[in-house]
Design a protein around this motif. Structure first.
Motif, PDB file in Angstrom:
ATOM      1  N   GLY A   1       0.793  -1.219   0.000  1.00 28.00           N
ATOM      2  CA  GLY A   1       0.000   0.000   0.000  1.00 28.00           C
ATOM      3  C   GLY A   1       0.829   1.273   0.000  1.00 28.00           C
ATOM      4  N   ASP A   2       0.139   2.395  -0.194  1.00 28.27           N
ATOM      5  CA  ASP A   2       0.745   3.724  -0.179  1.00 28.27           C
ATOM      6  C   ASP A   2       0.294   4.468   1.073  1.00 28.27           C
ATOM      7  OD1 ASP A   2       1.605   3.005  -2.725  1.00 28.27           O
ATOM      8  OD2 ASP A   2      -0.047   4.068  -3.719  1.00 28.27           O
ATOM      9  N   THR A   3       1.125   5.391   1.526  1.00 30.09           N
ATOM     10  CA  THR A   3       0.772   6.186   2.701  1.00 30.09           C
ATOM     11  C   THR A   3       0.067   7.474   2.280  1.00 30.09           C
ATOM     12  OG1 THR A   3       2.921   7.301   2.709  1.00 30.09           O
ATOM     13  CG2 THR A   3       2.721   5.256   3.988  1.00 30.09           C
TER      14      THR A   3
ATOM     15  N   SER B   1       2.994  11.486   0.070  1.00 32.49           N
ATOM     16  CA  SER B   1       2.574  10.088   0.026  1.00 32.49           C
ATOM     17  C   SER B   1       3.744   9.237  -0.450  1.00 32.49           C
ATOM     18  CB  SER B   1       1.392   9.925  -0.928  1.00 32.49           C
ATOM     19  OG  SER B   1       1.084   8.553  -1.107  1.00 32.49           O
TER      20      SER B   1
ATOM     21  N   ASP C   1       3.147   1.131   2.971  1.00 33.98           N
ATOM     22  CA  ASP C   1       2.126   0.735   3.943  1.00 33.98           C
ATOM     23  C   ASP C   1       1.660  -0.670   3.584  1.00 33.98           C
ATOM     24  OD1 ASP C   1       0.256   0.798   6.020  1.00 33.98           O
ATOM     25  OD2 ASP C   1      -1.247   1.914   4.866  1.00 33.98           O
TER      26      ASP C   1
ATOM     27  N   ARG D   1      -4.489  -2.345   1.912  1.00 38.92           N
ATOM     28  CA  ARG D   1      -5.696  -2.283   2.738  1.00 38.92           C
ATOM     29  C   ARG D   1      -6.943  -2.422   1.876  1.00 38.92           C
ATOM     30  NH1 ARG D   1      -4.092  -1.233   7.781  1.00 38.92           N
ATOM     31  NH2 ARG D   1      -1.984  -0.347   7.992  1.00 38.92           N
TER      32      ARG D   1
ATOM     33  N   ARG E   1      -9.847   0.427   6.814  1.00 43.70           N
ATOM     34  CA  ARG E   1      -8.452   0.391   7.264  1.00 43.70           C
ATOM     35  C   ARG E   1      -7.950  -1.040   7.433  1.00 43.70           C
ATOM     36  NH1 ARG E   1     -11.098   2.619  11.975  1.00 43.70           N
ATOM     37  NH2 ARG E   1     -10.452   4.645  11.175  1.00 43.70           N
TER      38      ARG E   1
ATOM     39  N   ALA F   1      -6.225  -4.383   6.962  1.00 45.35           N
ATOM     40  CA  ALA F   1      -5.064  -4.796   6.166  1.00 45.35           C
ATOM     41  C   ALA F   1      -5.426  -5.987   5.287  1.00 45.35           C
ATOM     42  CB  ALA F   1      -3.899  -5.142   7.076  1.00 45.35           C
TER      43      ALA F   1
ATOM     44  N   ASP G   1      -1.109  -6.447  11.918  1.00 46.29           N
ATOM     45  CA  ASP G   1      -1.433  -5.019  11.903  1.00 46.29           C
ATOM     46  C   ASP G   1      -1.910  -4.573  13.278  1.00 46.29           C
ATOM     47  OD1 ASP G   1      -1.682  -2.484  10.738  1.00 46.29           O
ATOM     48  OD2 ASP G   1      -3.750  -2.837  10.091  1.00 46.29           O
TER      49      ASP G   1
ATOM     50  N   LEU H   1      -5.338   3.840  13.064  1.00 47.90           N
ATOM     51  CA  LEU H   1      -4.499   4.523  12.077  1.00 47.90           C
ATOM     52  C   LEU H   1      -4.628   6.038  12.213  1.00 47.90           C
ATOM     53  CD1 LEU H   1      -4.943   2.338   8.852  1.00 47.90           C
ATOM     54  CD2 LEU H   1      -2.859   2.603  10.220  1.00 47.90           C
TER      55      LEU H   1
ATOM     56  N   GLN I   1      -7.446   7.524  10.197  1.00 49.21           N
ATOM     57  CA  GLN I   1      -7.349   7.479   8.736  1.00 49.21           C
ATOM     58  C   GLN I   1      -7.611   6.058   8.226  1.00 49.21           C
ATOM     59  OE1 GLN I   1      -6.784  10.421   7.078  1.00 49.21           O
ATOM     60  NE2 GLN I   1      -6.808  11.350   9.128  1.00 49.21           N
TER      61      GLN I   1
ATOM     62  N   ARG J   1      -5.475   4.824   5.809  1.00 54.20           N
ATOM     63  CA  ARG J   1      -4.129   4.349   5.489  1.00 54.20           C
ATOM     64  C   ARG J   1      -3.148   5.045   6.424  1.00 54.20           C
ATOM     65  NH1 ARG J   1      -2.830   6.275   0.270  1.00 54.20           N
ATOM     66  NH2 ARG J   1      -4.746   7.501   0.170  1.00 54.20           N
TER      67      ARG J   1
END
Length: 536
Positions: free
Chosen positions: A159-161, A169, A174, A177, A182, A184, A192, A322, A325, A327
């Motif tokens: 994943g990306d932040t 980003s 990450d 997800r 959120r 995983a 997670d 998180l 959030q 992510r």
């Protein structure tokens, strides 16, 4: 259903389902350790004829006569007073150990389609191995596990932040997800439950993906299997030659891996399906709980003590939210230079700001846990949101000791006798050593009667930690033997095995050396990948 911490029952071969919860690890029925401060274990029961076998445990010691609930509670409180001594193991290994624990206890059938699972596959899928099933699931060809993979069926998703302030980003930093949630998208959601183990799992994803890229010349039909084998064998090598020697007395490791086992399934056929010793899972390998710090020098945004343990839980998808959030926020990315000693791994240019002294060190393995573990976040054990402060049910030491009491786990003194009878010479701890230790849990508040009870019925988890405490924070005696033999058996029984394939040598590190720093450098490529927020 996905597994959770805090919900545990144990299918012990030869006994049936014993322990603390009839519903297993899935949280589908209440957990007595969460429901009550004086829980009662459900009566053991046999499996119904139509009931598939759960994850398979075994006993390597006798049933124990546990401490009473009052003394258990008193001991648990003594074990969460201020945290133990300072250790000399880089703190990242604490959470590598947690990743390994999840790999060993992962129920692979959670990611298999029920109608496609044969009885033999059920047994294999619910047995301890070190095949990285918690990373791979069943593989990209399985319909239930395909969701963890990119469309090419070779690379694992990552994943990306989320951008925050000056921190852009970051691609592929990450966990993947579920869209709009959120949650995983990984085989074992337990990875997670805190930020550090989540980032460790993400690093393992990247390591696999890099190995796939390295094998671009391998025929497509063979590439995934070859990559998985290479990753798994390097992982086992790392555990044997990097992780285990840091926590277990090396002489014991060498004896077990050279001369074989005397306690854990010593006569098993190498390719037979292993079982998980209760004494390892419920006691000896819970050593990592004593290594947890209350804060971490995390990254350039949260240096010094800025990475508190509370935040490590909060900025995960299972143990927290998180930070509200879906992510991970970019400012919470790991700076791996602060969690592992790259200078000791041949890369002095990868020391963190302030030098090697600023690498986080785990707490010493001993009988003290850091203060925050007296009040676990409810999400980590499926507890009520309004659980009172300092309630024993949220005390990790109380939960561990109570779990062992409910399954009638062998005591430390009983395991000393067992090992000596098996031809493994172990010197028992004296009464003074058990009660006084070496800078660990202070037991002066116990009555004379309670001191006598603890001396003769010392819980195995406490006993193993006291042994280490008296041995400069390294497992010895009973604890060393249980951990070394369990790892040996799990590696031996894995599909890919450095125990059975003694000719294997790593090719992705520094000659025959392959440590966690080598894995991370291969996964992330350079300093920019290891420290994605940049700066010094």
């Amino acid at each position: 259903m996905p597994q959770h911490h805090g919900q545990e029952s144990f299918f012990v071969v030869g006994e049936g389902i014993v322990g603390t919860q009839l519903g297993g690890r899935h949280g589908d029925v209440p957990d007595p350790v969460t429901e009550s401060v004086d829980p009662t274990a459900p009566a053991p029961r046999a499996l119904a004829a139509s009931e598939p076998p759960p994850f398979r445990f075994s006993r390597i010691g006798p049933k124990g006569e546990p401490l009473g609930p009052a003394l258990t509670k008193k001991l648990a409180i003594a074990m969460v007073q201020g945290g133990g001594g300072q250790g000399d193991i880089p703190a990242g290994y604490t959470y590598l150990g947690q990743f390994v624990d999840h790999d060993l206890t992962f129920d692979r059938t959670d990611v298999e389609l029920g109608e496609d699972v044969t009885p033999a596959q059920l047994v294999q899928g619910r047995s301890p191995r070190l095949d990285l099933d918690s990373l791979y699931g069943v593989g990209p060809a399985n319909p239930a596990s395909a969701r963890f993979y990119e469309d090419d069926g070779l690379h694992l998703k990552v994943g990306d932040t989320i951008k925050i302030g000056p921190d852009a980003s970051k691609k592929k930093h990450d966990l993947p997800r579920v869209a709009g949630a959120r949650t995983a998208l990984i085989p074992d959601p337990r990875n997670d439950e805190n930020l550090i183990v989540a980032q460790t799992h993400m690093a393992m994803i990247r390591f696999h993906n890099k190995v796939v890229d390295d094998l671009a010349s391998t025929p497509l039909a063979q590439r995934f299997r070859k990559a998985r084998k290479l990753v798994t064998m390097h992982y086992q090598w790392l555990l044997r030659h990097d992780y285990l020697p840091r926590i277990v007395e090396p002489a014991v490791l060498d004896d077990v891996f050279t001369n074989g086992r005397k306690l854990v399934e010593p006569d098993a056929e190498p390719t037979a399906v292993p079982t998980m010793p209760l004494e390892f899972s419920v006691a000896a390998f819970r050593l990592g709980h004593s290594m947890i710090r209350d804060s971490y020098n995390w990254n350039r945004r949260f240096p010094g003590t800025g990475g508190s343990l509370f935040y490590m839980f909060d900025f995960s998808g299972l143990g927290g939210t998180l930070g509200g959030q879906l992510r991970l926020l970019s400012n919470w990315l790991a700076d791996w230079r602060r969690m592992y000693d790259f200078a000791a791994g041949g890369h002095p240019e990868l020391t963190p700001p302030g030098g090697v002294a600023k690498v986080n060190q785990a707490k010493r393995i001993d009988t003290l846990l850091t203060d925050p573990l007296r009040n676990l976040p409810p999400g980590t054990f499926n507890g009520p949101a309004n659980i009172p402060f300092n309630d024993p049910r949220a005390n990790l030491a109380f939960r561990n000791l109570t779990r062992a009491r409910m399954v009638k786990l062998a005591t430390g003194p009983q395991m000393v006798t067992k090992l000596n009878n098996k031809g493994v010479p172990i010197t028992a701890l004296t009464k003074a050593q058990l009660l006084d230790g070496n800078g660990g849990a202070a037991l002066a508040g116990l009555t004379a009667t309670q001191q006598d009870a603890l001396t003769t019925k010392a819980p195995l988890w406490f006993y193993v930690l006291r042994e280490a405490e008296l041995n400069d924070g390294v497992l010895t005696g009973v604890g060393a033997r249980i951990v070394a033999e369990t790892f040996h058996r799990a590696m031996e029984g894995s599909n890919f095995s450095i125990v059975r394939n003694t000719n294997f040598a790593p090719s992705l590190g520094r000659g025959n050396t392959f440590e966690m720093t080598d894995l991370l450098l291969h996964a992330f490529g350079d300093a920019k990948g290891l420290n994605p927020l940049g700066g010094a």
